[in-house]
Design an enzyme around this catalytic site. Structure first.
Site, PDB file in Angstrom:
ATOM      1  N   ARG A  55       0.856  -1.317   0.557  1.00 23.28           N
ATOM      2  CA  ARG A  55       0.070   0.004   0.091  1.00 23.28           C
ATOM      3  C   ARG A  55       0.832   1.356  -0.169  1.00 23.28           C
ATOM      4  NH1 ARG A  55      -2.614  -4.182   1.927  1.00 23.28           N
ATOM      5  NH2 ARG A  55      -0.907  -4.541   3.217  1.00 23.28           N
ATOM      6  N   THR A  56       1.450   1.143   0.705  1.00 23.23           N
ATOM      7  CA  THR A  56       2.233   2.405   1.114  1.00 23.23           C
ATOM      8  C   THR A  56       3.226   2.681  -0.143  1.00 23.23           C
ATOM      9  OG1 THR A  56       2.376   2.092   3.150  1.00 23.23           O
ATOM     10  CG2 THR A  56       4.486   3.698   2.455  1.00 23.23           C
ATOM     11  N   LYS A  84      25.548  -5.186  -2.899  1.00 24.68           N
ATOM     12  CA  LYS A  84      26.978  -4.736  -2.729  1.00 24.68           C
ATOM     13  C   LYS A  84      28.205  -4.478  -1.258  1.00 24.68           C
ATOM     14  CE  LYS A  84      26.750  -4.481  -7.257  1.00 24.68           C
ATOM     15  NZ  LYS A  84      27.136  -3.380  -8.887  1.00 24.68           N
ATOM     16  N   ARG A 105      11.542   3.276   3.365  1.00 26.67           N
ATOM     17  CA  ARG A 105      11.575   2.781   4.432  1.00 26.67           C
ATOM     18  C   ARG A 105      12.236   1.675   4.839  1.00 26.67           C
ATOM     19  NH1 ARG A 105       6.133  -1.132   4.148  1.00 26.67           N
ATOM     20  NH2 ARG A 105       5.403   0.383   4.827  1.00 26.67           N
ATOM     21  N   HIS A 133       5.787   5.440  11.368  1.00 23.92           N
ATOM     22  CA  HIS A 133       5.493   5.410  10.008  1.00 23.92           C
ATOM     23  C   HIS A 133       4.581   7.266   9.919  1.00 23.92           C
ATOM     24  CE1 HIS A 133       3.450   4.398   6.183  1.00 23.92           C
ATOM     25  NE2 HIS A 133       3.477   3.338   6.819  1.00 23.92           N
TER      26      HIS A 133
HETATM   27  C1  NCD Z   1       2.254  -1.338   8.203  1.00 19.07           C
HETATM   28  C2  NCD Z   1       3.246  -1.208   8.235  1.00 19.07           C
HETATM   29  O1  NCD Z   1       4.348  -1.018   7.249  1.00 19.07           O
HETATM   30  O2  NCD Z   1       4.131  -0.437   9.158  1.00 19.07           O
HETATM   31  N1  NCD Z   1       1.784  -1.428   6.891  1.00 19.07           N
HETATM   32  C3  NCD Z   1       1.271   0.046   6.023  1.00 19.07           C
HETATM   33  O3  NCD Z   1       1.786   0.945   5.744  1.00 19.07           O
HETATM   34  N2  NCD Z   1       0.258   0.138   6.143  1.00 19.07           N
HETATM   35  C4  NCD Z   1       1.582  -2.127   9.182  1.00 19.07           C
HETATM   36  C5  NCD Z   1       2.301  -3.596   8.897  1.00 19.07           C
HETATM   37  O4  NCD Z   1       3.020  -3.303   8.336  1.00 19.07           O
HETATM   38  O5  NCD Z   1       1.309  -4.105   9.813  1.00 19.07           O
END
Ligand code: NCD
Length: 305
Positions: A55-56, A84, A105, A133
């Site tokens: 999703r993100t 690497k 991320r 987040h």
């Molecule tokens: C979450 C995350 O990556 O922290 N997911 C997201 O970004 N929608 C929640 C999760 O991984 O449980």
């Protein structure tokens, strides 16, 4: 880099900052549906994901593309120079020459803040380990605003409150809107003590319980999270808490009529599929709202307002 606007955590945001972005998202929501825009034409977003994401990453890409911008993607750490042994700092110092904004991320807490020190373009933290987040929180708040009301909420945050970065960020934000927060988790997965004391210092009501059943009937929002298997140092410890909470249709007997159930997704088994058909289930709508909210963020960061 001084003067640059990075999106790193939820701690330093004011209520006005949040309201501004929610308003902007409301204004841009039409472009997440049918209408098209070229507001971000000529801008490039880079996505650097060192951890899995659906999703993100895709909603950032969608947001950028539907506003006429371009996206470049590292694809995965396995096929990039990270495999690497390139450091994150070096990767950032290269990618900031290719893109106008970087979404990162990374499994290490603090990585986004570190990346920001090396970047000449805005860094957006899309999850740093068990840290924050902050863009998920903006879309969570937007969802609440769209389907309910943000002011004076009774909300339960349930599941993995120790490692769950979405709830860490969300709790800080809710404290600005006078929420009453109930923290529901097994003992081993309680929210970190320092977050609790930060929240208390902001003067909001918090209580903690292990029993989900005892709060189900008292809240307006139930925010469910996945137990973060990948963050446990030990698989045995994970197995002790795996599947502790499961929301089923039956458990919804007696809940408030206006209860909304949210989840950042992915879910494993914490919400049974029969809940999806109820009016309380808002998690798929929530995932959609990632697009207008990320549109708003990108347009504000890239100053296309
Ligand atoms: C979450 C995350 O990556 O922290 N997911 C997201 O970004 N929608 C929640 C999760 O991984 O449980």
């Amino acid at each position: 880099m001084p003067g640059l606007r990075h999106i790193i955590s939820m701690k330093e945001l004011s209520r006005e900052d949040i309201e501004r972005i929610l308003e902007k998202a409301r204004e841009l929501e039409r472009f997440a549906r049918k209408e098209r825009s070229n507001m971000l034409e000529g801008s490039v977003l880079a996505t650097l994901f060192y951890e899995p994401s659906t999703r993100t990453r895709l909603s950032f890409e969608t947001a950028m593309k539907r506003l006429g911008g371009e996206v470049i993607d590292m694809v995965s750490k396995e096929v990039s120079s990270a495999a690497k042994g390139e450091s994150l700092a070096d990767t950032i110092r290269v990618v900031d020459k290719y893109a106008d904004v970087i979404v990162l991320r990374h499994p290490k807490e603090g990585s986004a803040r570190m990346a920001a020190e090396f970047s000449s373009v805005p860094i957006i933290n899309a999850g740093d380990g068990a840290g924050h987040h902050p863009t998920q929180t903006r879309l969570d708040l937007y969802t609440i605003m769209r389907v309910s009301c943000l002011e004076g909420l009774n909300i339960a945050l349930a599941g993995d409150l120790k490692y769950g970065r979405t709830v860490h960020s969300l709790a800080y934000a809710l404290s600005l809107f006078g929420a009453n927060i109930t923290l529901v988790s097994p003992k081993q997965l309680r929210i970190p003590e320092f977050i609790k004391s930060d929240l208390r210092a902001r003067g909001i009501g918090i209580r903690e319980t292990e029993s989900l059943e005892s709060v189900m009937n008292e809240v307006d929002v139930l925010y469910v999270t996945r137990i973060q298997r990948e963050r446990f140092p030990d698989h045995e410890e994970y197995m002790k808490v795996a599947g502790v909470y499961r929301i089923t249709g039956k458990l919804l007997d007696g809940v408030r009529d206006n209860l909304i159930i949210m989840h950042p997704l992915p879910r494993i088994d914490e919400i049974a599929p029969d809940v999806d058909r109820t009016k309380h289930a808002k998690y798929f709508e929530q995932a959609f709202y990632g697009v207008p909210v990320r549109m708003a963020l990108l347009s504000m960061l890239l100053e296309a307002e």
